[in-house]
Design a protein around this motif. Structure first.
Motif, PDB file in Angstrom:
ATOM      1  N   LEU A  29       0.852  -1.204   0.109  1.00 20.27           N
ATOM      2  CA  LEU A  29      -0.116   0.003   0.161  1.00 20.27           C
ATOM      3  C   LEU A  29       0.751   1.320   0.029  1.00 20.27           C
ATOM      4  CD1 LEU A  29      -2.683   1.244   0.083  1.00 20.27           C
ATOM      5  CD2 LEU A  29      -2.577   0.982   2.768  1.00 20.27           C
ATOM      6  N   HIS A  30       1.854   1.249   0.581  1.00 27.72           N
ATOM      7  CA  HIS A  30       2.839   2.463   0.889  1.00 27.72           C
ATOM      8  C   HIS A  30       3.559   2.436  -0.488  1.00 27.72           C
ATOM      9  CE1 HIS A  30       6.468   4.284   3.118  1.00 27.72           C
ATOM     10  NE2 HIS A  30       6.350   4.813   2.128  1.00 27.72           N
ATOM     11  N   PHE A  31       4.055   1.474  -1.114  1.00 31.40           N
ATOM     12  CA  PHE A  31       4.686   1.746  -2.378  1.00 31.40           C
ATOM     13  C   PHE A  31       3.814   2.277  -3.419  1.00 31.40           C
ATOM     14  CE2 PHE A  31       6.057  -0.812  -6.241  1.00 31.40           C
ATOM     15  CZ  PHE A  31       7.165  -0.092  -6.451  1.00 31.40           C
ATOM     16  N   ILE A  32       2.485   1.906  -3.159  1.00 37.11           N
ATOM     17  CA  ILE A  32       1.597   2.235  -4.406  1.00 37.11           C
ATOM     18  C   ILE A  32       1.436   3.632  -4.176  1.00 37.11           C
ATOM     19  CG2 ILE A  32      -0.673   2.370  -5.343  1.00 37.11           C
ATOM     20  CD1 ILE A  32      -0.565  -0.745  -4.823  1.00 37.11           C
ATOM     21  N   LEU A  33       0.925   4.048  -3.051  1.00 35.29           N
ATOM     22  CA  LEU A  33       0.569   5.465  -2.875  1.00 35.29           C
ATOM     23  C   LEU A  33       1.716   6.218  -2.955  1.00 35.29           C
ATOM     24  CD1 LEU A  33      -1.777   5.072   0.440  1.00 35.29           C
ATOM     25  CD2 LEU A  33      -2.382   5.446  -1.957  1.00 35.29           C
ATOM     26  N   GLY A  34       3.106   5.847  -2.494  1.00 37.27           N
ATOM     27  CA  GLY A  34       4.142   6.742  -2.761  1.00 37.27           C
ATOM     28  C   GLY A  34       4.470   7.208  -4.183  1.00 37.27           C
ATOM     29  N   GLN A  35       3.693   6.398  -5.171  1.00 39.82           N
ATOM     30  CA  GLN A  35       3.745   6.900  -6.695  1.00 39.82           C
ATOM     31  C   GLN A  35       2.848   7.961  -7.061  1.00 39.82           C
ATOM     32  OE1 GLN A  35       4.485   3.135  -8.952  1.00 39.82           O
ATOM     33  NE2 GLN A  35       3.962   2.361  -7.210  1.00 39.82           N
ATOM     34  N   ASN A  36       2.026   8.359  -6.169  1.00 37.23           N
ATOM     35  CA  ASN A  36       1.181   9.506  -6.293  1.00 37.23           C
ATOM     36  C   ASN A  36       1.833  10.808  -6.194  1.00 37.23           C
ATOM     37  OD1 ASN A  36      -1.080  11.382  -6.008  1.00 37.23           O
ATOM     38  ND2 ASN A  36      -2.639   9.868  -5.686  1.00 37.23           N
ATOM     39  N   GLU A  38       0.791  13.672  -5.615  1.00 39.13           N
ATOM     40  CA  GLU A  38       0.466  14.756  -4.528  1.00 39.13           C
ATOM     41  C   GLU A  38       0.357  13.973  -3.224  1.00 39.13           C
ATOM     42  OE1 GLU A  38      -0.627  17.755  -4.997  1.00 39.13           O
ATOM     43  OE2 GLU A  38       0.305  17.619  -7.223  1.00 39.13           O
ATOM     44  N   ILE A  39       0.995  12.823  -3.119  1.00 38.97           N
ATOM     45  CA  ILE A  39       1.208  12.174  -1.789  1.00 38.97           C
ATOM     46  C   ILE A  39       2.820  12.248  -1.439  1.00 38.97           C
ATOM     47  CG2 ILE A  39       0.739  10.094  -0.378  1.00 38.97           C
ATOM     48  CD1 ILE A  39      -1.680   9.644  -1.846  1.00 38.97           C
ATOM     49  N   GLY A  40       3.087  12.477  -0.144  1.00 37.56           N
ATOM     50  CA  GLY A  40       4.369  12.482   0.336  1.00 37.56           C
ATOM     51  C   GLY A  40       4.655  11.237   1.529  1.00 37.56           C
ATOM     52  N   LEU A  41       5.257  10.224   1.383  1.00 35.01           N
ATOM     53  CA  LEU A  41       5.533   9.510   2.323  1.00 35.01           C
ATOM     54  C   LEU A  41       6.990   9.037   2.491  1.00 35.01           C
ATOM     55  CD1 LEU A  41       2.762   6.681   1.476  1.00 35.01           C
ATOM     56  CD2 LEU A  41       3.110   7.598   3.547  1.00 35.01           C
ATOM     57  N   PRO A  42       7.495   9.177   3.667  1.00 37.00           N
ATOM     58  CA  PRO A  42       9.126   8.755   3.863  1.00 37.00           C
ATOM     59  C   PRO A  42       9.021   7.540   3.640  1.00 37.00           C
ATOM     60  CG  PRO A  42       8.411  10.038   5.554  1.00 37.00           C
ATOM     61  CD  PRO A  42       7.082   9.751   4.991  1.00 37.00           C
ATOM     62  N   ASP A  43      10.328   6.954   2.872  1.00 33.45           N
ATOM     63  CA  ASP A  43      10.616   5.694   2.741  1.00 33.45           C
ATOM     64  C   ASP A  43      10.387   4.704   4.020  1.00 33.45           C
ATOM     65  OD1 ASP A  43      10.890   6.450   0.025  1.00 33.45           O
ATOM     66  OD2 ASP A  43      12.992   6.470  -0.066  1.00 33.45           O
ATOM     67  N   GLU A  44      10.797   5.185   4.988  1.00 37.84           N
ATOM     68  CA  GLU A  44      11.131   4.253   6.246  1.00 37.84           C
ATOM     69  C   GLU A  44       9.779   4.298   6.927  1.00 37.84           C
ATOM     70  OE1 GLU A  44      14.556   5.450   7.962  1.00 37.84           O
ATOM     71  OE2 GLU A  44      15.889   3.691   7.297  1.00 37.84           O
ATOM     72  N   THR A 215      -0.904   2.238 -14.826  1.00 41.41           N
ATOM     73  CA  THR A 215       0.552   2.953 -15.069  1.00 41.41           C
ATOM     74  C   THR A 215       1.497   2.732 -13.801  1.00 41.41           C
ATOM     75  OG1 THR A 215      -0.215   4.792 -14.528  1.00 41.41           O
ATOM     76  CG2 THR A 215      -0.134   4.374 -16.997  1.00 41.41           C
ATOM     77  N   ALA A 216       0.904   2.461 -12.744  1.00 42.56           N
ATOM     78  CA  ALA A 216       1.660   2.395 -11.440  1.00 42.56           C
ATOM     79  C   ALA A 216       2.268   0.906 -11.316  1.00 42.56           C
ATOM     80  CB  ALA A 216       0.765   2.815 -10.290  1.00 42.56           C
ATOM     81  N   LYS A 217       3.389   0.857 -10.696  1.00 39.31           N
ATOM     82  CA  LYS A 217       3.967  -0.184 -10.198  1.00 39.31           C
ATOM     83  C   LYS A 217       3.095  -0.812  -9.022  1.00 39.31           C
ATOM     84  CE  LYS A 217       8.639   0.729 -11.845  1.00 39.31           C
ATOM     85  NZ  LYS A 217       9.872   1.111 -11.740  1.00 39.31           N
ATOM     86  N   THR A 218       2.979  -2.014  -9.113  1.00 34.31           N
ATOM     87  CA  THR A 218       2.008  -2.708  -7.792  1.00 34.31           C
ATOM     88  C   THR A 218       2.783  -3.663  -7.239  1.00 34.31           C
ATOM     89  OG1 THR A 218       0.776  -4.036  -9.345  1.00 34.31           O
ATOM     90  CG2 THR A 218      -0.099  -1.746  -8.861  1.00 34.31           C
ATOM     91  N   TRP A 219       3.786  -4.129  -7.684  1.00 33.17           N
ATOM     92  CA  TRP A 219       4.657  -5.191  -7.062  1.00 33.17           C
ATOM     93  C   TRP A 219       5.862  -4.838  -6.453  1.00 33.17           C
ATOM     94  CZ3 TRP A 219       9.444  -7.308  -8.364  1.00 33.17           C
ATOM     95  CH2 TRP A 219      10.029  -8.479  -7.730  1.00 33.17           C
ATOM     96  N   PHE A 220       5.898  -5.183  -5.025  1.00 33.11           N
ATOM     97  CA  PHE A 220       7.239  -4.544  -4.406  1.00 33.11           C
ATOM     98  C   PHE A 220       8.200  -5.314  -4.548  1.00 33.11           C
ATOM     99  CE2 PHE A 220       9.112  -3.703  -0.215  1.00 33.11           C
ATOM    100  CZ  PHE A 220       9.623  -2.304  -0.473  1.00 33.11           C
ATOM    101  N   ASN A 221       8.033  -6.612  -3.732  1.00 34.46           N
ATOM    102  CA  ASN A 221       9.162  -7.415  -3.915  1.00 34.46           C
ATOM    103  C   ASN A 221       8.560  -8.799  -3.606  1.00 34.46           C
ATOM    104  OD1 ASN A 221       8.516  -7.514  -1.086  1.00 34.46           O
ATOM    105  ND2 ASN A 221      10.169  -6.657  -0.490  1.00 34.46           N
ATOM    106  N   ARG A 222       9.438  -9.843  -3.990  1.00 33.30           N
ATOM    107  CA  ARG A 222       9.111 -11.171  -3.639  1.00 33.30           C
ATOM    108  C   ARG A 222       9.439 -11.837  -2.581  1.00 33.30           C
ATOM    109  NH1 ARG A 222      11.543 -15.629  -8.017  1.00 33.30           N
ATOM    110  NH2 ARG A 222      13.211 -14.871  -7.085  1.00 33.30           N
ATOM    111  N   THR A 223       8.887 -12.444  -1.700  1.00 29.12           N
ATOM    112  CA  THR A 223       9.244 -13.090  -0.467  1.00 29.12           C
ATOM    113  C   THR A 223       9.842 -14.198  -0.743  1.00 29.12           C
ATOM    114  OG1 THR A 223       7.563 -11.580   0.671  1.00 29.12           O
ATOM    115  CG2 THR A 223       8.236 -13.668   1.810  1.00 29.12           C
ATOM    116  N   LEU A 224      10.834 -14.713  -0.076  1.00 28.07           N
ATOM    117  CA  LEU A 224      11.589 -15.780  -0.194  1.00 28.07           C
ATOM    118  C   LEU A 224      11.859 -16.724   0.982  1.00 28.07           C
ATOM    119  CD1 LEU A 224      14.355 -15.308  -2.836  1.00 28.07           C
ATOM    120  CD2 LEU A 224      12.224 -16.191  -3.289  1.00 28.07           C
ATOM    121  N   TYR A 225      11.500 -17.878   1.143  1.00 32.50           N
ATOM    122  CA  TYR A 225      11.693 -18.425   2.675  1.00 32.50           C
ATOM    123  C   TYR A 225      12.678 -19.437   2.514  1.00 32.50           C
ATOM    124  CZ  TYR A 225       6.975 -16.855   2.585  1.00 32.50           C
ATOM    125  OH  TYR A 225       5.720 -16.063   2.632  1.00 32.50           O
TER     126      TYR A 225
END
Length: 324
Positions: A29-36, A38-44, A215-225
């Motif tokens: 959710l953070h990753f997607i909204l951060g691409q807007n 008009e929305i400012g979100l610190p990375d951490e 047009t937004a990136k919706t895939w953040f990262n792949r979780t490995l086990y």
């Protein structure tokens, strides 16, 4: 949201907070909204309002010869308030500023502190099948070398695993502390089923422009086990002593001391050692006896959640009983 403390110059602080729960899709959710734009979100994640909680943030407290050193999250502490405000300095011109701190939901102290500093803030909470969420957190602890225990032992050793899947009582606190119109609850399962609808509802909620996910990136990262969980746990017996110092300076350089040696150890561990066994795309299956225990216990911890959300969650989360 313009705020000032003790005569300090007014600074725009968050208009909204993604307050949890961890391992419920908040990173995506953070990753997607951060691409807007008009929305400012610190990375951490920030963790300002619950930084003194030793259960969720043991790396932020330090036991020394002079006693316990800790990060004072009360706004009257000018230096620490300035640190918090500085996280949002790059976003002063955007329409909406937010922060993402997933432990706020189950913090005992965060609601009142947030209300005191940000009385009009919008709060977003994402929930997930509590059994699956607990299991996901365990594997996060394994991947980050924070435990060398089996899942069953980790349930006993790490209070945050069950605490993080305890939604109902903490949501009630937020709904009592804030106007319910300021609180939005999203189910991870709904987010997976229709991301565009979820994002539309949330941008509307925080009064930000809608965004197309085409047009937004919706895939953040792949979780490995780990391919060999037993060997991974053995490896973590060494790794946990290294990662224990990883977040010591999260709250600023003055919050903890870490030597160049440990910086190098962190880098080498996570760059070369930690990934060696993380090659499996799916987690090993949970023992059925453990699943049965968690289903009944986390249903009891979340009694009344279906009524609170006006939705029969047993139709969404297998084995869940959240009424009553």
């Amino acid at each position: 949201m313009d705020m000032s403390v003790s005569g300090q110059q007014a600074t725009r602080l968050p208009d909204f907070i993604i307050g949890g729960a961890p391992k419920c899709g908040t990173t995506s959710l953070h990753f997607i909204l951060g691409q807007n734009p008009e929305i400012g979100l610190p990375d951490e994640e920030i963790h300002y309002f619950d930084a003194d909680d030793p259960i969720t943030h043991p790396d932020f407290l330090f036991a020394g010869q002079q006693g316990l050193s800790w990060f004072d999250a009360r706004p009257a502490h000018a230096d620490n308030y300035a640190w918090y405000a500085s996280r949002f300095a790059p976003f002063q011109s955007v329409r909406r500023i937010g922060e993402d701190s997933t432990t706020y939901l189950f913090s005992e102290v965060a609601p009142a502190r947030i209300k005191s500093l940000l009385p009009d803030v919008k709060l977003v909470f994402m929930l997930r099948d509590p059994v699956k969420r607990a299991y996901s957190q365990y594997w996060h602890l394994i991947r980050s070398a924070r435990t060398s225990a089996t899942f069953e032992q980790a349930i006993i050793d790490h209070a945050s695993i069950l605490k993080g899947s305890t939604f109902a009582p903490h949501l009630r606190t937020y709904l009592k502390t804030f106007d319910p119109a300021q609180v939005r609850v999203v189910l991870f399962e709904d987010f997976l089923a229709d991301q565009q609808d979820t994002i539309d509802s949330l941008t509307d909620f925080i009064d930000a422009p809608r965004m197309s996910l085409e047009t937004a990136k919706t895939w953040f990262n792949r979780t490995l086990y780990p391919s060999r969980p037993g060997l991974q746990r053995l490896q973590n017996r060494v790794g946990k002593h290294i990662v224990a110092r990883r977040y010591r300076t999260h709250m600023g350089e003055g919050s903890g001391q870490i030597s160049p040696f440990w910086h190098k150890m962190h880098y080498r561990w996570f760059a070369y050692v930690a990934p060696l066994l993380l090659t499996r795309e799916k987690a090993p299956p949970m023992a059925e006896a453990t699943r049965a225990y968690l289903a009944q216990h986390l249903s009891a911890r979340n009694a009344g959640l279906s009524d609170l959300l006006d939705r029969d969650l047993s139709q969404v989360w297998k084995g869940f009983e959240g009424r009553g």
